[in-house]
Design a protein around this motif. Structure first.
Motif, PDB file in Angstrom:
ATOM      1  N   GLY A 131     -15.877  46.146  -2.135  1.00 18.29           N
ATOM      2  CA  GLY A 131     -15.483  47.314  -2.663  1.00 18.29           C
ATOM      3  C   GLY A 131     -16.435  48.359  -2.519  1.00 18.29           C
ATOM      4  O   GLY A 131     -15.922  49.476  -2.721  1.00 18.29           O
ATOM      5  N   THR A 132     -17.592  48.404  -1.925  1.00 23.08           N
ATOM      6  CA  THR A 132     -18.423  49.411  -1.634  1.00 23.08           C
ATOM      7  C   THR A 132     -18.508  49.981  -0.417  1.00 23.08           C
ATOM      8  O   THR A 132     -17.868  49.415   0.568  1.00 23.08           O
ATOM      9  CB  THR A 132     -19.942  48.807  -2.058  1.00 23.08           C
ATOM     10  N   ALA A 133     -19.282  50.746  -0.433  1.00 19.37           N
ATOM     11  CA  ALA A 133     -19.305  51.540   1.289  1.00 19.37           C
ATOM     12  C   ALA A 133     -20.707  52.177   1.595  1.00 19.37           C
ATOM     13  O   ALA A 133     -21.340  52.307   0.657  1.00 19.37           O
ATOM     14  CB  ALA A 133     -18.112  52.640   1.571  1.00 19.37           C
ATOM     15  N   THR A 134     -21.177  52.698   2.750  1.00 24.22           N
ATOM     16  CA  THR A 134     -22.142  53.499   3.109  1.00 24.22           C
ATOM     17  C   THR A 134     -21.960  54.852   2.623  1.00 24.22           C
ATOM     18  O   THR A 134     -20.953  55.397   2.680  1.00 24.22           O
ATOM     19  CB  THR A 134     -22.594  53.584   4.522  1.00 24.22           C
ATOM     20  N   PRO A 135     -22.612  55.163   1.690  1.00 21.71           N
ATOM     21  CA  PRO A 135     -22.522  56.742   1.075  1.00 21.71           C
ATOM     22  C   PRO A 135     -22.722  57.563   2.341  1.00 21.71           C
ATOM     23  O   PRO A 135     -23.250  57.746   2.872  1.00 21.71           O
ATOM     24  CB  PRO A 135     -23.487  56.799  -0.045  1.00 21.71           C
ATOM     25  N   ALA A 136     -21.495  58.493   2.074  1.00 20.57           N
ATOM     26  CA  ALA A 136     -21.327  59.463   3.194  1.00 20.57           C
ATOM     27  C   ALA A 136     -20.807  60.795   2.724  1.00 20.57           C
ATOM     28  O   ALA A 136     -20.338  61.221   1.533  1.00 20.57           O
ATOM     29  CB  ALA A 136     -20.507  59.028   4.284  1.00 20.57           C
ATOM     30  N   ARG A 137     -21.103  61.838   3.520  1.00 20.00           N
ATOM     31  CA  ARG A 137     -20.543  63.281   3.063  1.00 20.00           C
ATOM     32  C   ARG A 137     -20.218  63.798   4.410  1.00 20.00           C
ATOM     33  O   ARG A 137     -20.900  63.779   5.477  1.00 20.00           O
ATOM     34  CB  ARG A 137     -21.679  64.050   2.472  1.00 20.00           C
ATOM     35  N   ALA A 155     -20.955  53.271  -4.263  1.00 20.26           N
ATOM     36  CA  ALA A 155     -20.634  52.288  -5.231  1.00 20.26           C
ATOM     37  C   ALA A 155     -19.544  51.799  -5.517  1.00 20.26           C
ATOM     38  O   ALA A 155     -19.173  50.420  -5.640  1.00 20.26           O
ATOM     39  CB  ALA A 155     -21.169  52.951  -6.712  1.00 20.26           C
ATOM     40  N   ASP A 156     -18.435  52.648  -5.500  1.00 19.29           N
ATOM     41  CA  ASP A 156     -16.914  51.973  -5.203  1.00 19.29           C
ATOM     42  C   ASP A 156     -16.181  52.462  -4.074  1.00 19.29           C
ATOM     43  O   ASP A 156     -15.171  52.177  -3.820  1.00 19.29           O
ATOM     44  CB  ASP A 156     -16.362  52.809  -6.804  1.00 19.29           C
ATOM     45  N   GLY A 157     -16.912  52.831  -3.078  1.00 20.89           N
ATOM     46  CA  GLY A 157     -16.116  53.250  -1.847  1.00 20.89           C
ATOM     47  C   GLY A 157     -15.065  54.048  -1.920  1.00 20.89           C
ATOM     48  O   GLY A 157     -14.283  54.345  -1.024  1.00 20.89           O
ATOM     49  N   GLY A 158     -14.948  54.983  -2.873  1.00 24.07           N
ATOM     50  CA  GLY A 158     -14.008  55.830  -3.154  1.00 24.07           C
ATOM     51  C   GLY A 158     -13.980  57.244  -2.346  1.00 24.07           C
ATOM     52  O   GLY A 158     -15.234  57.543  -1.885  1.00 24.07           O
TER      53      GLY A 158
END
Length: 162
Positions: A131-137, A155-158
């Motif tokens: 459920g996590t992801a690479t943090p991106a903007r 942290a949550d892939g949201g």
């Protein structure tokens, strides 16, 4: 005295219809109304285009998140700032599961991965099975310089829009 209303009004020539002058007046009024409303409508549509682009990108990222959790394998969202292509790849085979493009009037002007600016024109956001992801903007900019940021929380892939 018996009064009966006429069913049809006739002009002097005895024909029904509108005069050329009446038609011209109506067309002038319609032209004025359109000249006032069109700039407002185009601004509204441009804002909708930017929101639609953010929605498309968010939908692909959300799909990657759920597919990763469902299959137990990581999935990758690839954003190409040069062509505006958005791809969803299966992590194990690299197979393209979804391919779409941003609207022509919306551009990707900034991409950050793990808090650092992405060199080049392509960014890969990895969504993991837990459920996590690479943090991106991602910074999206419309033709009229309206800005919207999409943030992928690690942290949550949201996926969140601002």
């Amino acid at each position: 005295m018996d009064f009966q209303p006429q069913k049809y009004l006739k002009n002097e020539s005895g024909q029904n219809g509108f005069t050329l002058l009446e038609l011209i007046v109506v067309m002038v009024i319609m032209s004025i109304v359109m000249a006032v409303l069109l700039p407002r409508l185009s601004e509204q549509l441009m804002g909708n285009t930017l929101r639609a682009a953010a929605s498309d990108l968010g939908a692909i990222a959300t799909s990657a998140r759920f597919r990763a959790a469902d299959t137990g394998k990581q999935h990758v969202v690839v954003i190409n700032s040069e062509s505006g292509e958005l791809k969803l790849l299966s992590g194990d085979k690299g197979e393209i599961l979804s391919l779409t493009s941003l609207p022509a009037k919306v551009a990707v002007e900034g991409m950050e991965l793990l808090g650092k600016s992405v060199p080049g024109y392509e960014m890969r956001i990895i969504f993991y099975p837990r459920g996590t992801a690479t943090p991106a903007r991602i910074k999206l900019v419309s033709e009229k310089q309206e800005i919207m940021h999409l943030i992928v929380a690690g942290a949550d892939g949201g996926v969140y829009a601002r």
